[in-house]
Structure formats: structure tokens, C-alpha cells
Design a protein around this motif. Structure first.
Motif, mmCIF file in Angstrom:
data_model
loop_
_atom_site.group_PDB
_atom_site.id
_atom_site.type_symbol
_atom_site.label_atom_id
_atom_site.label_comp_id
_atom_site.label_asym_id
_atom_site.label_seq_id
_atom_site.Cartn_x
_atom_site.Cartn_y
_atom_site.Cartn_z
ATOM 1 N N PRO A 142 35.005 92.500 27.056
ATOM 2 C CA PRO A 142 33.713 91.811 27.186
ATOM 3 C C PRO A 142 33.865 90.355 27.581
ATOM 4 C CG PRO A 142 33.744 93.180 25.212
ATOM 5 C CD PRO A 142 35.139 93.208 25.767
ATOM 6 N N ALA A 143 34.884 89.684 27.055
ATOM 7 C CA ALA A 143 35.080 88.276 27.389
ATOM 8 C C ALA A 143 35.352 88.101 28.876
ATOM 9 C CB ALA A 143 36.230 87.702 26.564
ATOM 10 N N HIS A 144 36.194 88.976 29.442
ATOM 11 C CA HIS A 144 36.533 88.879 30.864
ATOM 12 C C HIS A 144 35.286 89.072 31.726
ATOM 13 C CE1 HIS A 144 38.275 90.107 34.771
ATOM 14 N NE2 HIS A 144 39.262 89.323 34.432
ATOM 15 N N LYS A 145 34.487 90.070 31.385
ATOM 16 C CA LYS A 145 33.269 90.333 32.154
ATOM 17 C C LYS A 145 32.283 89.176 32.030
ATOM 18 C CE LYS A 145 33.707 95.358 31.657
ATOM 19 N NZ LYS A 145 33.147 96.580 31.050
ATOM 20 N N LEU A 146 32.169 88.639 30.817
ATOM 21 C CA LEU A 146 31.269 87.524 30.576
ATOM 22 C C LEU A 146 31.683 86.303 31.392
ATOM 23 C CD1 LEU A 146 28.839 86.782 28.779
ATOM 24 C CD2 LEU A 146 30.462 86.182 26.977
ATOM 25 N N ILE A 147 32.964 85.997 31.371
ATOM 26 C CA ILE A 147 33.473 84.833 32.100
ATOM 27 C C ILE A 147 33.301 85.026 33.605
ATOM 28 C CG2 ILE A 147 35.593 83.580 32.679
ATOM 29 C CD1 ILE A 147 36.387 84.010 29.687
ATOM 30 N N ASN A 148 33.528 86.230 34.102
ATOM 31 C CA ASN A 148 33.312 86.504 35.525
ATOM 32 C C ASN A 148 31.869 86.216 35.932
ATOM 33 O OD1 ASN A 148 35.894 87.198 36.242
ATOM 34 N ND2 ASN A 148 35.572 89.409 36.175
ATOM 35 N N THR A 149 30.922 86.644 35.071
ATOM 36 C CA THR A 149 29.514 86.420 35.369
ATOM 37 C C THR A 149 29.189 84.931 35.359
ATOM 38 O OG1 THR A 149 28.933 88.551 34.395
ATOM 39 C CG2 THR A 149 27.155 86.961 34.663
ATOM 40 N N LEU A 150 29.702 84.218 34.368
ATOM 41 C CA LEU A 150 29.473 82.773 34.300
ATOM 42 C C LEU A 150 30.031 82.072 35.533
ATOM 43 C CD1 LEU A 150 30.354 82.208 30.541
ATOM 44 C CD2 LEU A 150 28.082 81.991 31.565
ATOM 45 N N ASN A 151 31.202 82.502 35.971
ATOM 46 C CA ASN A 151 31.791 81.900 37.176
ATOM 47 C C ASN A 151 30.928 82.169 38.403
ATOM 48 O OD1 ASN A 151 33.966 80.828 35.780
ATOM 49 N ND2 ASN A 151 35.294 82.587 36.172
#
Length: 284
Positions: A209-218
Motif C-alpha cells: 500500500p505504501a508503494h502505491k500511495l507514494i506512486n499516486t502522490l508523485n
């Protein structure tokens, strides 16, 4: 003062730029101002700076810290019992800024502390002592406008939390409103040293979830994502960075060292120094 230095969060911008040159990420500890007392609290913060942290996340003690686990709750109570209030915290913050002119200083606190002082007065007072950012743990983003306006007026970066269950609209708002950095939660719940999402080895980094969240924020051009909640050892720092974070925040693990060594302040500072050195090494 340059044009860049008039922008809210300019110390964060410089810190991330310097880290990029060194091919490092950020390690940021959290401690409660005034825990266990004013004098030792300043010594603790100096020790963290001297050990090589990249920024500071500091709490102002509050009697009902609803977003925090027992370790940080107890730190707030210790500070309150030592007669620490917002005015005392401001005095300590001024000393910290004098000691370290360039390190980013962020506050993580609760909205009632700001209301009690008055929103504009609070941000003006924090700007005077060199605070770079303010994150309000219990502030819904939909109610944040007066706080954001006061923060930007006084060149203090507003920080918002990107939780793992956030919808797209929330992530767009977080990306738009957060300056300096974006606080990414590794999991839901309260603060503590439980294993964060990124450390669950049955989940690959690409699926976490953290990886997906960070990708979206980027994708939404958010300020640099810093992962927090449950970061307590160097491997978890590495996992956070592998998930795409620009750094990691460790709170409960740091505060636990203080709690464990209340009767031996010299040992407390030694253990904090060792902890920071080990955690910082994981960012290289």
C-alpha cells in the motif's frame, strides 16, 4: 534573504536538495518537547542534531493525544507534569533554532493547542522562532483552510497526512496543500512500533500500500513523501525507501529510549545517539 527563503518550507527544499547530491534520503526523529523536562528535552534535541538527523519532528504536549499510542501519550503526560506548555515549548524551539540555524523543524500537534492561542497568533509565534512546518494530527483536510491560510501568511509550511485508505480526492488535496514534505502513513491506527505495511515481507514492495500511495502522490506532484508510523529499526527505514519514500520518520522508538532511561540521562543521550547513527546509515 533570497526569494527562495521567502517560501514556506524552504529549509526542507534545501535539505532534500543537499541529500540528493549526497545520494541519501532523510531520517527524521520525533520527540515530545519538554519530555522529561525542559532542560533534558533541549539536551535530547541537541543530541539528535549532533548525531546527524536530517530534520526534526517535535510535539507540543497535549492532554488528549488521540492519534498517538501509549508511548507518546506518556511522553506528553511527563512533559505536562514538568509544567511544559506552549510558551515553554516556544522558548525551547528558539534555543533549538539558534543551535541549528539550517535544520528543518516541524511540529506535530493537535488543533486545540492552536485554537487556544488563536490561529494567526500561533503561526506568527512559530514563525518568529524558526519553525518550518506544522502538521495538525486531528485536522480533517476539509476544515483546513483557515490553518493553511495562516500558515502560508507566516511562511510556515502546512503538512498533511496521506493515509493508506485515502480516496483520490483526498490524495489530490494532500498533494496540493502540503508544502515541505508529505507525511505518508505506512498503516492505519495510532502511532507505535508495530510493523509497518512496507515491512510485511509477504507483500512485495511494488504491491505494498505504501508503494502505491507514494506512486499516486508523485503523479500529483506532491512534496517529498516521508513515511511514518511503525518505523523502529534500520531495515524498516530501508523498506520505506524501497517503497519510494524520500525519507522515514521514527517516533515511538525514539521516545521509548527516553522512557527507558528516565533515571540515567547520560545513558539516554548515548542510546539516542547510537539509534540515530544506525537509522541514518540505512538512508545511504
Amino acid at each position: 534573504m533570497t526569494e527562495q527563503k521567502l517560501q514556506a518550507g524552504y529549509r526542507y527544499q534545501q535539505a532534500f536538495a543537499d541529500l540528493s547530491v549526497k545520494k541519501e534520503k532523510a531520517f527524521i526523529p520525533f520527540v515530545m518537547i519538554g519530555d522529561p523536562n525542559a532542560e533534558q528535552s533541549f539536551n535530547i534535541i541537541k543530541a539528535l542534531i549532533d548525531a546527524g538527523v536530517d530534520a526534526l519532528e517535535l510535539g507540543i504536549p497535549f492532554s488528549d493525544p488521540s492519534a498517538d499510542g501509549i508511548t507518546i501519550q506518556m511522553a506528553a503526560l511527563r512533559a505536562i507534569k514538568s509544567d511544559i506548555n506552549t510558551d515553554v515549548c516556544i522558548d525551547i524551539l528558539a534555543k533549538v533554532r539558534e543551535y541549528a540555524p539550517n535544520i528543518p523543524i516541524g511540529l506535530l500537534l493537535y488543533g486545540n493547542l492552536i485554537f487556544a492561542r488563536g490561529i494567526d497568533t500561533f503561526y506568527a509565534d512559530m514563525a518568529k522562532v524558526g519553525v518550518d512546518s506544522v502538521l495538525i494530527a486531528d485536522l480533517p483536510i476539509r476544515e483546513s483552510l483557515p490553518f493553511r491560510e495562516a500558515a502560508i501568511k507566516h511562511n510556515v509550511a502546512p503538512i498533511f497526512i496521506a493515509p493508506p485508505n485515502a480516496n483520490d480526492n483526498t490524495l489530490r488535496d494532500v498533494s496540493s496543500f502540503s508544502k515541505g514534505y508529505t507525511y505518508v502513513l505506512s498503516r492505519a491506527g495510532v502511532t507505535g512500533v508495530d510493523s509497518p505495511v512496507v515491512a510485511q515481507k509477504e507483500i512485495s514492495q511494488e504491491e505494498s500500500p505504501a508503494h502505491k500511495l507514494i506512486n499516486t502522490l508523485n503523479e500529483y506532484n506532491a512534496a517529498p513523501p516521508i513515511l511514518g508510523f511503525g518505523i523502529s529499526n534500520p531495515q524498516q527505514v530501508k523498506d520505506a525507501l524501497d517503497a519510494g519514500a524520500s525519507g522515514a520518520i521514527s517516533g515511538s522508538a525514539v521516545v521509548k529510549i527516553i522512557e527507558t532511561n528516565l533515571n540515567d540521562h547520560k545513558k539516554m543521550l548515548t542510546e539516542l545517539t547510537t539509534f540515530v547513527i544506525d537509522m541514518k546509515a540505512a538512508t545511504r
